[in-house]
Write an enzyme that holds these catalytic residues in place. Structure first.
Site, PDB file in Angstrom:
ATOM      1  N   GLU A  90      22.003 -31.382  79.046  1.00  0.00           N
ATOM      2  CA  GLU A  90      21.541 -31.625  77.676  1.00  0.00           C
ATOM      3  C   GLU A  90      21.169 -33.090  77.410  1.00  0.00           C
ATOM      4  O   GLU A  90      21.812 -33.758  76.592  1.00  0.00           O
ATOM      5  CB  GLU A  90      22.613 -31.177  76.673  1.00  0.00           C
ATOM      6  CG  GLU A  90      23.035 -29.737  76.830  1.00  0.00           C
ATOM      7  CD  GLU A  90      24.055 -29.273  75.787  1.00  0.00           C
ATOM      8  OE1 GLU A  90      24.318 -30.030  74.845  1.00  0.00           O
ATOM      9  OE2 GLU A  90      24.573 -28.161  75.921  1.00  0.00           O
TER      10      GLU A  90
ATOM     11  N   GLU B 246      25.042 -22.139  79.168  1.00  0.00           N
ATOM     12  CA  GLU B 246      26.077 -22.189  78.129  1.00  0.00           C
ATOM     13  C   GLU B 246      25.664 -21.296  76.973  1.00  0.00           C
ATOM     14  O   GLU B 246      24.518 -21.371  76.491  1.00  0.00           O
ATOM     15  CB  GLU B 246      26.243 -23.605  77.545  1.00  0.00           C
ATOM     16  CG  GLU B 246      26.950 -24.581  78.428  1.00  0.00           C
ATOM     17  CD  GLU B 246      27.150 -25.936  77.743  1.00  0.00           C
ATOM     18  OE1 GLU B 246      27.181 -26.008  76.493  1.00  0.00           O
ATOM     19  OE2 GLU B 246      27.262 -26.925  78.488  1.00  0.00           O
TER      20      GLU B 246
HETATM   21  O1  IFM Z   1      31.046 -28.457  74.077  1.00  0.00           O
HETATM   22  C1  IFM Z   1      29.673 -28.556  74.146  1.00  0.00           C
HETATM   23  C2  IFM Z   1      29.228 -28.836  75.557  1.00  0.00           C
HETATM   24  O2  IFM Z   1      29.813 -29.964  76.083  1.00  0.00           O
HETATM   25  C3  IFM Z   1      27.730 -29.035  75.610  1.00  0.00           C
HETATM   26  N1  IFM Z   1      27.045 -27.956  74.943  1.00  0.00           N
HETATM   27  C4  IFM Z   1      27.496 -27.544  73.659  1.00  0.00           C
HETATM   28  C5  IFM Z   1      28.999 -27.298  73.674  1.00  0.00           C
HETATM   29  C6  IFM Z   1      29.476 -26.843  72.279  1.00  0.00           C
HETATM   30  O3  IFM Z   1      29.193 -27.811  71.326  1.00  0.00           O
END
Ligand code: IFM
Length: 433
Positions: A158, A343
């Site tokens: 990200e 994710e």
């Molecule tokens: O916890 C985070 C993660 O580190 C990166 N993506 C989003 C998740 C939730 O906010």
């Protein structure tokens, strides 16, 4: 559903391992500043995964997933400039060896936001070209030492959050609010990715990619200003990463807006863009919700988030499963490479009662999103889905106040308790295999 669809679960170094004060990251500094992180909490102990990793790998094994997505802490490996920590490397060797022993594939990210403080102190973080060289030096060590044990490798997690949240909105470390820093951090973090890609391709042969967080942008008040805000927010948060990685350019509408704000863009070199757009083997997409926006004249980037009346998670994020598919479709406008949802998950206000957490809302969230992905996996060539997160953990600016895990963590005893969602995911995976 696609053959060989990968089921996985995700977590990240700073959020679970515990630094035990052996090294410092920009998040440790940020957490000390009042008002930046909930209760000034930090990752000193986190979930103590550093000491409990074997127990955690057993929980991953029992869940029945194929793959575990983890990240490596740059600061654990290089606690000081030019000082390589053997203990740091050995920790990851032990973890990856344990995963192999349990027949769980590893999906390893080299940067999930825990920049060593010394890099920030030296050059101000991702806003400086030298940060890309420090990162390359670290990545070479990781690759040379760990490639045998790694199944899939990602350079960055990200980058939008590092640049936009960290250098424009000030919500993430290092907490700056500066438009020029936003584009510099975007460019240099992507250049770091490009330099590592080059090294990897010249020397190694496995799967390497990048993980982007993409959120479908929309407005519910359709007019010219709001539509323009939708486009520009999409450029700032989604296309500013998709376009350079896959097309070797930045979105023209974003560059024009930056120029209008008198930002000198001469630091963006053609040769950088060539490195940044080197072909990847896969794209990881992280997605939780959509982005509902409106025009905001007071913001240099011209948009602001607005509230909807849709059902929400404890993060106040709208629950919008179909927007996950829209984000994958957007990525498909740029690339044919296999996509993994690296994710997806949700925070809710869990309660541990009689050694049980009945997290019906999370169970529904995960299964709804996962089933959609399974349905669309052939059409969109989606090869896997990872739940965020393996266990409750340090949720950045929210500290330990938000729980995303399918395993509950008692932060006093570090006892792990699988939640109802853990068992229903396990059942779902079992019935699909
Ligand atoms: O916890 C985070 C993660 O580190 C990166 N993506 C989003 C998740 C939730 O906010």
């Amino acid at each position: 559903m696609k053959n060989n669809f990968t089921y996985g679960v995700s977590a990240a170094s700073y959020q679970i391992e515990g630094t035990h004060n052996k090294f410092e990251t920009i998040w440790d500094t940020f957490a000390k500043k009042d008002g930046c992180v909930h209760n000034n909490e930090d990752g000193t102990f986190a979930c103590d995964h550093y000491n409990l990793f074997k127990e955690d790998v057993q929980l991953i094994k029992d869940l029945g997933v194929d793959s575990y997505r983890l990240s490596i802490s740059w600061a654990r490996v290089f606690p000081e400039k030019g000082v390589l920590s053997r203990d740091g490397i050995d920790f990851y060797k032990s973890l990856l060896t344990e995963l192999k022993r349990q027949n769980i594939k590893s999906n390893v990210t080299m940067y999930h936001w825990d920049m060593p403080s010394w890099v920030y102190d030296e050059v101000g973080g991702w806003i400086h070209l030298d940060a890309t060289e420090y990162f390359l030096e670290y990545a070479k060590v990781i690759i040379d030492e760990l490639d045998d044990l790694v199944d899939m490798l990602a350079t960055l997690n990200e980058p939008m959050c590092s640049a936009y949240l960290g250098h424009y909105l000030g919500l993430h470390a290092p907490g700056h609010r500066d438009l020029e820093e936003y584009i510099k951090a975007t460019h240099y973090i992507l250049l770091a990715h490009g330099k590592v890609m080059k090294y990897y391709r010249e020397n190694y042969k496995k799967q390497i990619g990048i993980v982007l967080n993409l959120s479908h942008v929309l407005t519910d008040a359709d007019n010219d200003d709001n539509n323009m805000a939708v486009n520009i927010h999409d450029a700032v948060t989604n296309r500013a990463y998709l376009e350079p990685v896959f097309n070797g350019s930045y979105p023209e509408d974003l560059l024009n807006l930056l120029r209008k704000n008198n930002i000198d863009l001469s630091f963006i070199k053609d040769e950088d863009l060539k490195l940044i757009s080197a072909p990847v083997d896969f794209l990881g997409i992280n997605n939780y919700t959509h982005a509902l926006v409106e025009y905001d004249q007071s913001n240099q980037l011209l948009s602001k988030g607005v509230q909807s009346d849709l059902p929400k998670t404890a993060m106040d994020w709208d629950i919008t499963p179909e927007s996950l598919i829209k984000s994958v479709e957007q990525a498909r406008e740029y690339t044919d490479v296999p996509i993994y949802i690296t994710e997806n998950g949700a925070a809710f206000d869990d309660e541990l009662i009689n050694d049980e957490v009945v997290d019906n809302e999370r169970e529904e969230y995960i299964l709804t999103h996962l089933k959609l992905i399974e349905q669309e996996s052939v059409r969109l060539n989606i090869q896997g889905y990872y739940v965020w997160s393996l266990m409750d953990n340090f949720e950045w600016a929210y500290g330990y106040s938000k729980r995303f895990g399918i395993i509950y963590v008692d932060y006093k005893t570090y006892k792990r308790t699988p939640k109802k969602s853990y068992y229903s995911l396990k059942k779902h995976i079992l019935s699909n295999k």
